[in-house]
Structure formats: C-alpha cells, structure tokens
Design a protein around this motif. Structure first.
Motif, PDB file in Angstrom:
ATOM      1  N   CYS A  63     -11.164   3.268   0.941  1.00 28.44           N
ATOM      2  CA  CYS A  63     -10.379   2.182   1.514  1.00 28.44           C
ATOM      3  C   CYS A  63     -10.452   0.932   0.644  1.00 28.44           C
ATOM      4  O   CYS A  63      -9.431   0.267   0.416  1.00 28.44           O
ATOM      5  N   LEU A  82       0.824  -1.205   0.000  1.00 28.59           N
ATOM      6  CA  LEU A  82       0.000   0.000   0.000  1.00 28.59           C
ATOM      7  C   LEU A  82       0.860   1.258   0.000  1.00 28.59           C
ATOM      8  O   LEU A  82       0.515   2.251  -0.646  1.00 28.59           O
ATOM      9  N   HIS A 136      -7.375  -4.611   3.872  1.00 26.04           N
ATOM     10  CA  HIS A 136      -8.395  -3.556   3.964  1.00 26.04           C
ATOM     11  C   HIS A 136      -8.166  -2.686   5.192  1.00 26.04           C
ATOM     12  O   HIS A 136      -8.210  -1.452   5.110  1.00 26.04           O
ATOM     13  N   LEU A 179      -8.203   1.431  -2.351  1.00 25.19           N
ATOM     14  CA  LEU A 179      -6.785   1.236  -2.023  1.00 25.19           C
ATOM     15  C   LEU A 179      -6.496  -0.233  -1.720  1.00 25.19           C
ATOM     16  O   LEU A 179      -5.455  -0.764  -2.125  1.00 25.19           O
ATOM     17  N   GLU A 180      -7.409  -0.882  -1.012  1.00 28.67           N
ATOM     18  CA  GLU A 180      -7.251  -2.318  -0.720  1.00 28.67           C
ATOM     19  C   GLU A 180      -7.033  -3.104  -1.998  1.00 28.67           C
ATOM     20  O   GLU A 180      -6.133  -3.958  -2.083  1.00 28.67           O
ATOM     21  N   GLY A 239      -3.699  -2.850  -3.445  1.00 28.67           N
ATOM     22  CA  GLY A 239      -2.766  -3.720  -2.739  1.00 28.67           C
ATOM     23  C   GLY A 239      -2.949  -5.176  -3.111  1.00 28.67           C
ATOM     24  O   GLY A 239      -1.969  -5.922  -3.278  1.00 28.67           O
ATOM     25  N   ALA A 278      -5.271  -0.448   4.845  1.00 24.90           N
ATOM     26  CA  ALA A 278      -5.602   0.656   3.934  1.00 24.90           C
ATOM     27  C   ALA A 278      -6.301   1.799   4.662  1.00 24.90           C
ATOM     28  O   ALA A 278      -6.180   2.968   4.271  1.00 24.90           O
ATOM     29  N   TRP A 321      -4.655   5.171   5.749  1.00 22.84           N
ATOM     30  CA  TRP A 321      -4.676   6.365   4.898  1.00 22.84           C
ATOM     31  C   TRP A 321      -6.105   6.912   4.757  1.00 22.84           C
ATOM     32  O   TRP A 321      -6.342   8.091   4.982  1.00 22.84           O
TER      33      TRP A 321
END
Length: 649
Positions: free
Chosen positions: A346, A269, A320, A349-350, A353, A323, A326
């Motif tokens: 989130c 991440l 998750h 972003l998860e 990753g 994430a 951030w």
C-alpha cells in the motif's frame, strides 16, 4: 532452488499458512456470508445483536463450529429453519482472555459433510467491554447533540463486536440492518447503504419516539476486520462523481474543502494499477479520539481530524487509504505475521500516487526518508528488548502467537515492506514491475496471501517474461536478500537513504543547528519555506541526533520557529517528544502545552511517542486524566507503555 527450500522450511517453521491469532476452526468450515442485525442503544452504551451465518464445510465431517469472541454476552444460538436451539460453551485461557478473547464452541447437533452449507443464528449483547467500539457521550462530540459510536476492528477486534471467524484468511460478503433509538442518529457502514426508514418505537420506549432503520450490503468478499460502523449526527457531502466526505455538521465544510480532490486521488492510483472496483469512495472524519490516522474500511475510510491541516499537507493519508482498495482490501494478508502484504504494498502504491500529486519525485523521496528514519529507530528499540517476541517486531514476519496482534503493529511493515518492493522494482525495472503488480492483483483478487505466495508468483511470472539469461541475473539479485528482508530482525540487507535535492537543504540545516550549539544559522529562515514533509524530516533528523541537542539549541529553535504552537499535529508530536527527551519541556508552560495536546489527540502514532518520553509518574497521571477520551485500543497501547516503564524502573 536453494531459496525455495529455505522458504518452504520457513513456511513450515512459522506455519505462515495458519493464523495463530484465531480460535476458530476456519480450515474445516468457512464463512460465506453474514447478516447482521443491531439495535443501537447509544444512551446506555449497549448493542443488542443478532447474526445469521452461512458457512461452507471443508472437512470430511463437521459437528462443531468454533468462533472467536471477546467479552461478549451470548444469549442463545439456533437454526433459523426449524428453531432448534443449539448447545454451546465457551473455552477460556486465563492468559489469553484479555489478550485475544475466547473460543465459542457451537455443537451443531448433527454431522455435516464436505461441501454442505450450515446456517444458524446467534443472539448476543455487547457494551463498553467491546474493544472494537468507542461509545461517546454528546459532550465528547463536535455537535454536542447526541451520542456517537464508531468501530475499529483491525487487527483482531471484530470478535468483540460480532462472534465470527476473526482472521484475514477468511473472506465473506455481509448485509446488515441497524436500528437506532433516536431520529438524530445517522448510520454508515463499510457497505452500500440500500435504504433508510423511519418508524415509531413501541413497547417500553418513550411514547411517540421515532427511530430509524438502515440497511446495508457488501457483495465483495472482505475479511472480518473490514466490517465498520459509524453512528451519530453525521452527514455526507459529495466531493465528486464517486467520492464524498462524512462528518458531524460543525466542521464538514472545512473537511470537504480540504478533501475536494478525492476524485483525482482515486484516478491517480487507477492510472498506475488499474480499475477501482468498489464503486463509491467515502471518507469519514471521526472525532479526534480515533486511534489511527486512517483505516481503510471499504467504501468508508475512517480518518483522524489531524489529517486536516488547512493546506492539504495531510492528504497523503487519504491517498494511502485509497491505495488499500487494491492492496489490503483486494489482496489481503492471510495472518497478522504478514501485515506487510497489506501495508508495504500500500505504501508503494501510495507513493506512486503522490508522485503525480506532488509533481516532484524528490518530495516523495522525502516521505521515504522520514519513514526510513523512524523505521531505523524502531528496529533499534525492538532489538534492545529482552523479549524475543518484541525483537521479532523489527522483521516483516513478527511473532504474534498467544499475543494480541495489535502489539506487533508499527511503521516496520509499512516502511520495511515498501523498501523491499522498491528494491525489487530496481532489479526488475519500473515498467515491468508495474506489470508484475497488476498480474499479482489479477491472480490473487479477493484472496488472502503471504510472503511465500508473493515470492512464488513473482519468480514464475519473471521466468515467463524474461530471457533465460536475464531471469538468472534478476532471480539471483532477489534470492540474495528476500528471506533476510522478511525474517531478519536487523536492518534491511540493502540500505537505501533516499537522498535527494528536496532533502539536501533540510539535512544541511539540521547539521547547522547542531554545529551552532544554539546560535541561529545564517539561513535558518529557509525552514519557513519547507513543505510539511520536509519539516517532518527536519524534526525526525533532530530526533535521530537528540544526544547532540542541547537546551540552548532547543530554546533557539523555539524562538526561531515557534514550534510548540504549530497547527500541524504531524510536526507538533515530533517536537513535543523531542522536547521531553532533551529535558527542554521541564517547566510548567511547556509541559502544559504537551499535556493539552495528548488530551485532544487520540491518534496512537502521535501520543505514544510522548507517553514513551514521559516519566512513569507523569505518564500515569496524564493517562488517568484522559482515560475517558481515549479509544480502547489507545488505552491498551498506553497501558503497555506505562507497564514497560515499571519493568525498566
């Protein structure tokens, strides 16, 4: 310009800059720091508390401070500087008392002016009525050695644990001193642990009783819902340079093995979004009664043991929650009608990753398909309600006024929010959207925001980054959908299927089973080679087509895959709910397996669909039998499900 005017009108109409789920006067005075002192008496399930408040005045004149409380015994309030006791009273609304609690009105005894600092202390006591807390007897723990306590404050439940401004609009630092009455009890909080001391309890306690004192601090500002505590016979095992796993000793090695790559997940991440600024990252595997898959408390993620499958297929929950470091913990929604500012970002972003973790974007798209299926089912369910509040839960801006904000929580802010960002990325392009998110983080770091804040920031950023012609085109593509995506109750304005090669065989197998009407498809054994998320897609797709699923199909599916005996709870709860809905689970053997499942798993995502599928009589009976096991939030959720069955019947 037209969309900006619409957004401003929506902003005024819904008062998105105001949190309607707090009784505090947080516009006039804002918490800067809390110092918490707790004496834990876990045997009697009582916590004696003291909190010192440092608040800053933002009104011209301030003579009262209003805080949120929930079923709490306030003992007295005073100024620590001179010992002056302050008058207070509690204002209650009979309708809201159980839903959201009460307003604690503190008379300051003098007038404070803009910019001045107010400091006072509150002495109070809480017990099992604190719905943020789960008090567990030794018999309910894995180690069976001592009582256990853990908290769950999101959304508005911290007010049952601490009198405070319980709104994500307010962020503050905190420190804590926690005293236990047993040398067996270890304590962790969502802050850095400074030191631990042993001491001898005197007075009314047993002679020669040794207890512990723990000290914590967090110097990064957080909202109230991220304060967290776990206390029990828990220990910590390192999984890398800056990560660790915490749990009771019985299963900690198994948990550590499953989560041995935590350091790598943080790095994945960071590579996409930037530096992890919280220091260490620790994940606590709590007892199975924990009501969520995970909770992103800073430095101390809480997780349900159902994420430990044995093959690392459940680690996406850990990704998750990381994430959230951030999106959610750094940039936070300013009220619970904007939860997607936490969860949608989130999930986005998860999945960035997971792209690195899976090494196959198609498998990431399978997760999106599972989420899409379950989002669409919920949108239909919410829109079938006669209650306008419930209908609004299908949008990214649910109505929460005069309701418990927890009621609006579902997969909608996760998946609908993710899909909006996925659409925006396609309009802006992947590299530029990554730059936009980094700039958004930098601009709103440690602040709270809503959907209009994000829209305004995005448009201004794009205007600087793009040529005039490109900006006009991109802005039009955004303006055509943004407010609909956020405020409409129906399906998102752009439908995304996320079809991909990894799901093709899954969906073909689903259709083959339905067309075979109980006869095993020729290639039925390919199911055994599917990844866990592909199996989830298989079951969620069957659920989508449940009207076409006959008893013969269900019998044949069980015979082929032994679905009732799988270890993965993500698969079990879907199969069990489908079994009830298709009338397959009608004999004692099938029902007993499902009953056993809801008696050992308290994760709401997994037990709620089963309770929804059961008839009222069975749901009530099972709930009563498992009442002591469930967390207060799970109880609240199941009670709401049973109540809705009463209305329907």
């Amino acid at each position: 310009m037209k969309l900006v005017i619409i957004l401003l009108l929506c902003h005024m109409l819904y008062c998105v800059d105001v949190d309607k789920n707090t009784f505090s006067n947080y516009k006039d005075v804002k918490t800067q720091h809390l110092h918490i002192e707790w004496l834990l008496n876990l045997n009697d399930k009582v916590v004696d508390g003291s909190v010192e408040y440092t608040l800053k005045v933002f009104a011209n004149q301030l003579s009262e401070v209003h805080l949120d409380i929930y079923k709490m015994n306030i003992l007295f309030i005073y100024y620590p500087s001179n010992g002056q006791v302050l008058k207070y009273h509690v204002e209650s609304d009979p309708i809201q008392k159980d839903e959201q609690g009460d307003k604690l009105v503190i008379e300051l005894g003098q007038v404070y002016k803009y910019g001045e600092i107010v400091k006072f202390r509150i002495k109070y006591q809480i017990g099992e009525d604190a719905r943020a807390l789960s008090f567990m007897d030794p018999s309910q723990t894995d180690d069976k050695k001592a009582p256990y306590l853990f908290s769950q404050c999101e959304a508005n439940n911290c007010r049952s644990m601490i009198p405070l401004q319980d709104t994500p609009s307010i962020k503050f630092t905190y420190s804590a001193t926690v005293i236990t009455q047993s040398p067996l009890i270890n304590v962790f909080m969502s802050g850095n642990r400074l030191q631990t001391q042993k001491f001898e309890l005197m007075g009314n306690y047993e002679m020669n009783s040794i207890a512990n004192i723990f000290q914590f601090e967090l110097n990064i500002k957080i909202p109230a819902y991220l304060i967290a505590i776990v206390a029990g016979t828990v220990e910590e095992r390192s999984t890398g340079a800056r990560t660790a796993v915490i749990s009771e000793s019985k299963n900690i090695q198994k948990y550590k093995d499953e989560l041995e790559d935590l350091d790598q997940y943080v790095q994945y991440l960071e590579d996409y979004i930037g530096e992890y600024k919280w220091g260490s990252y620790k994940i606590v595997i709590l007892p199975a009664s924990f009501p969520f898959g995970g909770m992103e408390n800073p430095l101390l993620t809480f997780a349900n043991p159902t994420i430990i499958v044995g093959d690392k297929s459940g680690v996406s929950v850990a990704v998750h929650e990381i994430a959230h470091s951030w999106f959610g913990n750094t940039i936070t929604c300013n009220n619970w009608s904007n939860m997607w500012i936490n969860e949608g970002f989130c999930v986005f972003l998860e999945r960035k990753g997971l792209k690195t973790l899976f090494k196959d974007i198609n498998l990431v798209h399978v997760n999106s398909q599972v989420g899409n299926n379950e989002m669409n089912a919920l949108i239909k369910e919410f829109n079938s309600s006669q209650d306008d509040f419930v209908k609004s839960y299908a949008s990214l801006h649910p109505k929460t006024e005069n309701h418990n904000a927890d009621d609006s929580f579902s997969t909608i802010p996760y998946e609908r929010g993710f899909q909006l960002l996925y659409y925006l990325e396609k309009q802006i392009n992947e590299t530029r959207f990554q730059q936009l998110l980094k700039a958004w983080l930098q601009e709103y770091e440690y602040k709270s925001a809503d959907e209009s804040d994000f829209y305004r920031f995005m448009i201004l950023w794009l205007k600087v980054q793009l040529s005039a012609e490109e900006f006009t085109t991109v802005k039009k593509s955004i303006d055509n959908v943004y407010t609909k995506w956020v405020y409409d109750y129906g399906q998102p304005p752009i439908q995304e299927t996320f079809e991909n090669p990894a799901s093709k065989d899954v969906l073909q197998l689903v259709n083959a089973w339905i067309e075979g009407k109980g006869t095993k498809p020729q290639n039925y054994q390919i199911f055994d080679g599917f990844k866990s998320n592909q199996k989830q897609l298989f079951l969620s797709s069957l659920t989508e087509k449940s009207k076409d699923i006959t008893e013969a199909i269900m019998v044949s599916l069980e015979d082929a895959y032994h679905l009732s005996d799988l270890r993965d709870a993500e698969l079990l709860f879907r199969w069990y709910a489908l079994s009830i809905n298709t009338k397959y689970a009608k004999d004692t053997t099938n029902l007993q397996k499902i009953k056993a499942f809801v008696g050992v798993v308290g994760r709401m995502k997994m037990v709620n669909p089963i309770y929804k599928a059961l008839n009222k009589e069975t749901a009530t009976q099972w709930y009563q039998e498992n009442y002591a096991f469930y967390h207060p939030l799970t109880r609240q959720s199941i009670e709401s499900i049973i109540k809705s069955k009463t209305i329907i019947e």
